[in-house]
Design an enzyme around this catalytic site. Structure first.
Site, PDB file in Angstrom:
ATOM      1  N   GLY A   1      29.270  41.340  30.957  1.00 29.91           N
ATOM      2  CA  GLY A   1      28.785  41.843  32.125  1.00 29.91           C
ATOM      3  C   GLY A   1      28.737  43.425  31.940  1.00 29.91           C
TER       4      GLY A   1
ATOM      5  CD  GLN B   1      32.535  48.371  35.789  1.00 30.16           C
ATOM      6  OE1 GLN B   1      33.060  48.705  34.680  1.00 30.16           O
ATOM      7  NE2 GLN B   1      32.763  49.086  36.655  1.00 30.16           N
ATOM      8  CB  SER B   2      32.185  43.370  29.630  1.00 32.58           C
ATOM      9  OG  SER B   2      33.233  42.608  28.730  1.00 32.58           O
ATOM     10  CG  ASN B   3      37.974  43.615  32.072  1.00 33.65           C
ATOM     11  OD1 ASN B   3      38.015  44.655  32.608  1.00 33.65           O
ATOM     12  ND2 ASN B   3      38.192  42.520  32.780  1.00 33.65           N
TER      13      ASN B   3
ATOM     14  CB  ALA C   1      32.256  45.012  26.427  1.00 32.15           C
TER      15      ALA C   1
END
Ligand SMILES: *Cc1c(COP(=O)(O)O)cnc(C)c1O
Length: 324
Positions: A68, A70-72, A74
């Site tokens: 997403g 706001q992917s943690n 990534a």
């Protein structure tokens, strides 16, 4: 099994939530996997220790992954890549020009390349898109390594097989036995690793997952598949049926990364009780779910509950903050 790079800050602390325990009438402990690092904080780094090891063994010089906006996961991947001198390419569900905050801002600081995709492209074509990126990198003389969403595959989940062993060692040192271990379920790898580790060590705790998107049914299937994939790496299959996968549904609320006022209110309350910040996308929903389920009596048979704080503090966005 120790086929990993060592980059996470391990072991993570386990502490008793004194004031919360008093409030809910149960012994609740928390494992601070939000303290695995700062830039690399959260559960994803445990998985990446194994995934990235495989990438290095294959002489890859680019990590390609997705998530997403706001992917943690990534963001953690971007930080590991920078540390190791690798390139990173993120496929993110969102669009250019989205407010630069939280994880997305950190991604930019860490120097990633980003391909923004639509919801549908993400849902149906993310693997294809990552393969295209890999191919175009190859044409420029690079070798890409694709990490699936959340690093939730066989190799990534080994991070939580190992975490389970860590918990068992800590239990011994603390002189306590956790009979319920509770974790958030977003792509399933954390749950699957813990479940596998619990079984393979002959431990009798019940592993509970609170799904924050999709359904119990969906994740029971996902976890069964992951357990199979894990056994390819370990060489040991475990005997398990779908009904044994304890996913507690009912807490995705408005859906992935969308918050209801009562969830934010709960996170606010919990922060004041314990001085610990949960995130709105994962751990806030799961801890809220745990508190509700304890009230309903679902945990009556358990004595000592361990909640895994999987991180996510950078995930807060303007809308969620606005609900406070
Ligand atoms: C990804 C994530 C989870 C979910 O873990 P999965 O292994 O994807 O199920 C939970 N909490 C946080 C903060 C996460 O970033």
């Amino acid at each position: 099994m120790e086929d990993r790079i060592k980059i996470a800050n391990l072991p993570t602390r386990i502490i008793r939530l004194d004031r919360f325990s008093k409030e809910v009438g149960k012994n609740v402990y928390i494992k601070r996997d939000d303290e695995t690092g700062i830039e690399i904080s959260g559960n994803k780094i445990r998985k990446l220790e194994f995934s990235v090891k495989e990438a290095l063994e294959n002489n890859c010089d680019y990590l390609i992954t997705c998530g997403g906006i706001q992917s943690n996961h990534a963001r953690a991947t971007a930080a590991v890549a920078a540390k190791l001198g690798l390139g990173s390419y993120l496929v993110l569900r969102g669009h250019e020009g989205e407010e630069l905050e939280g994880n997305l801002f950190l991604d930019k600081l860490l120097g990633v390349k980003i391909r923004f995709v639509t919801k549908d492209e993400y849902r149906y074509k993310r693997l294809e898109i990552m393969k295209e990126i890999k191919k175009s990198l190859e044409e420029k003389g690079h070798k890409g390594y694709i990490i699936p969403e959340g690093a939730s595959n066989g190799v990534g989940s080994l991070g939580y097989v190992k975490a389970m062993k860590e918990i068992l060692d800590q239990e011994k040192n603390m002189g306590i036995k956790f009979d319920a271990i509770v974790v958030t379920v977003g792509s399933g790898g954390t749950y699957a690793g813990l479940y596998y580790g619990n079984r393979i060590n002959g431990n009798l705790a019940t592993i509970y997952g609170f799904n924050i998107c999709d359904t119990r049914e969906h994740f029971q299937e996902v976890v069964l598949n992951l357990l199979d994939e894990i056994s390819i790496y370990t060489g040991k299959k475990i005997d398990v049926t779908k009904d044994e996968i304890d996913i507690i549904d009912g807490y995705p609320g408005l859906g992935y990364a969308l918050s209801r006022p009562e969830e934010i209110e709960f996170i606010h309350h919990f922060a004041q009780l314990e001085g610990i910040i949960l995130d709105p996308v994962y751990t806030g929903k799961a801890m809220y779910g745990l508190a509700e389920e304890i009230k309903k009596g679902s945990f009556d048979k358990h004595e000592n509950i361990l909640f895994i704080h999987t991180g996510g503090v950078f995930g807060w966005n303007r809308e969620q903050r606005g609900l406070l």
